[in-house]
Design an enzyme around this catalytic site. Structure first.
Site, PDB file in Angstrom:
ATOM      1  N   LYS A 242     -87.268   5.958  35.973  1.00 25.42           N
ATOM      2  CA  LYS A 242     -87.347   6.968  35.550  1.00 25.42           C
ATOM      3  C   LYS A 242     -88.861   7.374  34.835  1.00 25.42           C
ATOM      4  O   LYS A 242     -89.060   8.365  34.521  1.00 25.42           O
ATOM      5  CB  LYS A 242     -87.884   5.462  34.210  1.00 25.42           C
ATOM      6  CG  LYS A 242     -86.622   4.740  34.125  1.00 25.42           C
ATOM      7  CD  LYS A 242     -85.546   5.609  33.263  1.00 25.42           C
ATOM      8  CE  LYS A 242     -84.566   5.141  32.618  1.00 25.42           C
ATOM      9  NZ  LYS A 242     -83.360   5.868  32.054  1.00 25.42           N
TER      10      LYS A 242
ATOM     11  N   ARG B 248     -64.770   7.891  32.874  1.00 27.40           N
ATOM     12  CA  ARG B 248     -63.333   6.965  32.468  1.00 27.40           C
ATOM     13  C   ARG B 248     -63.795   6.736  30.864  1.00 27.40           C
ATOM     14  O   ARG B 248     -64.999   6.795  29.992  1.00 27.40           O
ATOM     15  CB  ARG B 248     -63.191   5.943  33.185  1.00 27.40           C
ATOM     16  CG  ARG B 248     -64.161   4.451  32.837  1.00 27.40           C
ATOM     17  CD  ARG B 248     -63.004   4.051  33.503  1.00 27.40           C
ATOM     18  NE  ARG B 248     -63.273   3.740  35.159  1.00 27.40           N
ATOM     19  CZ  ARG B 248     -65.161   3.506  35.881  1.00 27.40           C
ATOM     20  NH1 ARG B 248     -65.919   2.934  34.554  1.00 27.40           N
ATOM     21  NH2 ARG B 248     -65.295   3.579  36.952  1.00 27.40           N
TER      22      ARG B 248
ATOM     23  N   ASP C 225     -67.857  11.057  29.382  1.00 31.44           N
ATOM     24  CA  ASP C 225     -67.917   9.345  30.997  1.00 31.44           C
ATOM     25  C   ASP C 225     -67.416   9.707  31.625  1.00 31.44           C
ATOM     26  O   ASP C 225     -66.815  10.222  31.841  1.00 31.44           O
ATOM     27  CB  ASP C 225     -67.437   8.039  29.782  1.00 31.44           C
ATOM     28  CG  ASP C 225     -69.617   6.863  30.460  1.00 31.44           C
ATOM     29  OD1 ASP C 225     -69.654   6.174  29.738  1.00 31.44           O
ATOM     30  OD2 ASP C 225     -69.084   6.940  31.402  1.00 31.44           O
TER      31      ASP C 225
ATOM     32  N   GLN D 222     -74.372   1.376  26.611  1.00 28.72           N
ATOM     33  CA  GLN D 222     -74.572   0.508  25.308  1.00 28.72           C
ATOM     34  C   GLN D 222     -75.314   1.549  24.400  1.00 28.72           C
ATOM     35  O   GLN D 222     -74.835   1.446  23.179  1.00 28.72           O
ATOM     36  CB  GLN D 222     -75.547  -0.300  25.595  1.00 28.72           C
ATOM     37  CG  GLN D 222     -75.924  -0.846  25.154  1.00 28.72           C
ATOM     38  CD  GLN D 222     -77.554  -1.998  25.813  1.00 28.72           C
ATOM     39  OE1 GLN D 222     -77.743  -1.549  25.974  1.00 28.72           O
ATOM     40  NE2 GLN D 222     -78.268  -3.429  24.484  1.00 28.72           N
TER      41      GLN D 222
ATOM     42  N   TYR E 210     -85.025   1.527  39.005  1.00 31.07           N
ATOM     43  CA  TYR E 210     -84.560   2.014  37.756  1.00 31.07           C
ATOM     44  C   TYR E 210     -86.192   2.228  37.746  1.00 31.07           C
ATOM     45  O   TYR E 210     -86.225   3.628  36.952  1.00 31.07           O
ATOM     46  CB  TYR E 210     -83.997   0.796  37.307  1.00 31.07           C
ATOM     47  CG  TYR E 210     -84.278   1.234  35.838  1.00 31.07           C
ATOM     48  CD1 TYR E 210     -85.496   0.208  34.796  1.00 31.07           C
ATOM     49  CD2 TYR E 210     -83.288   1.419  34.992  1.00 31.07           C
ATOM     50  CE1 TYR E 210     -84.580   0.960  33.360  1.00 31.07           C
ATOM     51  CE2 TYR E 210     -82.548   2.153  33.735  1.00 31.07           C
ATOM     52  CZ  TYR E 210     -83.740   1.608  32.894  1.00 31.07           C
ATOM     53  OH  TYR E 210     -83.494   1.771  31.742  1.00 31.07           O
TER      54      TYR E 210
HETATM   55  C1  VAH Z   1     -82.997  -2.928  31.080  1.00 32.33           C
HETATM   56  N1  VAH Z   1     -81.896  -2.759  28.936  1.00 32.33           N
HETATM   57  O1  VAH Z   1     -82.824  -4.445  31.005  1.00 32.33           O
HETATM   58  C2  VAH Z   1     -82.588  -1.710  30.092  1.00 32.33           C
HETATM   59  C3  VAH Z   1     -83.834  -0.971  29.882  1.00 32.33           C
HETATM   60  C4  VAH Z   1     -86.134  -2.187  28.708  1.00 32.33           C
HETATM   61  C5  VAH Z   1     -84.710  -2.563  29.870  1.00 32.33           C
HETATM   62  O2  VAH Z   1     -84.315  -0.214  30.507  1.00 32.33           O
HETATM   63  O3  VAH Z   1     -82.668  -2.591  32.474  1.00 32.33           O
END
Ligand code: VAH
Length: 310
Positions: free
Chosen positions: A143, A34, A32, A10, A139
């Site tokens: 991070k 692919r 990337d 994105q 996630y």
């Molecule tokens: C997501 N667009 O939704 C990403 C981003 C803050 C959101 O990390 O995971």
């Protein structure tokens, strides 16, 4: 030479084009997992690179004598929550390989963090630059660990690492994959197509957002910033606006009268959204390297709908 991983994602797909326009096509190597027929893949140097493959990653970056590594390859929040072990391996394994490449090549380094690096115990309104970070998603764990690892590579090995905690990013070029904030992208596509949108995020759920042009400029401005002025590095809070579904729907209605929003809340992505801030404070970015966003909700909506109508 600028070496980008996740260049067809994105952010990567638009960043690659912008960097080629500024620094010259042959100086920006898109990579990337692919290839596809997108402009980012076709308009200049491209390499298939699996960022979890240490050897290929380092050898390819070495081949181009990269002096800047922009590491964008990662799984976003909702996808990561469905595949947490794979997410750890890709998000952390890939980051480690990218940092090792930067260390060996003495390259400048950028990778994004996210508002997802904050959790339920973080102050939710005007979240400070330095505060509690105990995210409850895989996630978010990736991070926070990524921010700490990138700072470590700066302090321990002198790698010039820099990062931004991005809010939800909105663009009309490459639809995002697997994010939680993506309702704010889908709503524009649906508004044009059907004049209505069913949101998987509930009304009243505030999240920070930013239009992609502002995100791309923020990356370039940060990377060009005077290193001696930086107090923080990984990673700066940046945001342009904060809104909830009813507010973006009302803004769309100003251009498409009669546009309707309804709700079919997805508990998984609602739970992720509820753990994130309502609004974050970007003072450090403004003070240390002059961050500013050009697009607010009104300006972004006009531009998104205009571009999508074409
Ligand atoms: C997501 N667009 O939704 C990403 C981003 C803050 C959101 O990390 O995971």
């Amino acid at each position: 030479k600028i070496f980008i991983t996740g260049a067809l994602g994105q952010i990567g797909s638009e960043l690659t084009i912008k960097l080629r326009n500024i620094y010259g096509t042959d100086n920006v190597i898109a990579t990337d997992i692919r290839k596809n027929d997108s402009e980012a893949a076709q308009s200049g140097p491209f390499e298939v690179v699996d960022v979890t493959d240490t050897k290929t990653m380092i050898e390819t970056a070495r081949k181009y004598e990269a002096d800047t590594i922009i590491h964008m390859a990662a799984l976003l929040s909702a996808t990561a929550e469905k595949n947490p072990v794979f997410a750890w391996n890709l998000n952390m394994g890939g980051l480690m390989n990218a940092l090792e490449s930067a260390r060996e090549l003495k390259a400048q380094f950028f990778t994004p963090s996210s508002i997802g690096a904050f959790g339920p115990s973080t102050p939710k309104d005007q979240t400070p630059q330095d505060t509690i970070q105990r995210p409850t998603t895989m996630y978010g764990v990736n991070k926070v660990a990524g921010e700490l690892l990138a700072d470590y590579y700066y302090h321990k090995f002198g790698v010039d690492t820099r990062g931004l905690r991005f809010p939800g990013l909105i663009s009309y070029v490459t639809p995002p994959g697997g994010g939680t904030t993506d309702y704010a992208v889908e709503i524009y596509y649906e508004a044009i197509k059907n004049g209505r949108y069913t949101s998987y995020i509930d009304k009243g759920t505030y999240m920070d957002m930013m239009y992609m042009p502002d995100a791309l400029n923020a990356i370039i401005d940060l990377m060009e910033a005077d290193s001696s002025k930086l107090i923080h590095r990984n990673s700066f809070n940046v945001t342009a606006m904060s809104f909830e579904p009813e507010e973006i729907a009302a803004e769309i209605r100003n251009s498409i009268p009669g546009f309707e929003i309804s709700y079919d809340v997805d508990p998984a992505r609602q739970q992720i959204a509820d753990s994130w801030p309502n609004s974050i404070d970007a003072t450090a970015a403004k003070e240390e390297w002059g961050f500013k966003a050009e697009y607010d909700l009104e300006k972004m909506t006009i531009d998104m709908l205009e571009k999508l109508k074409k």
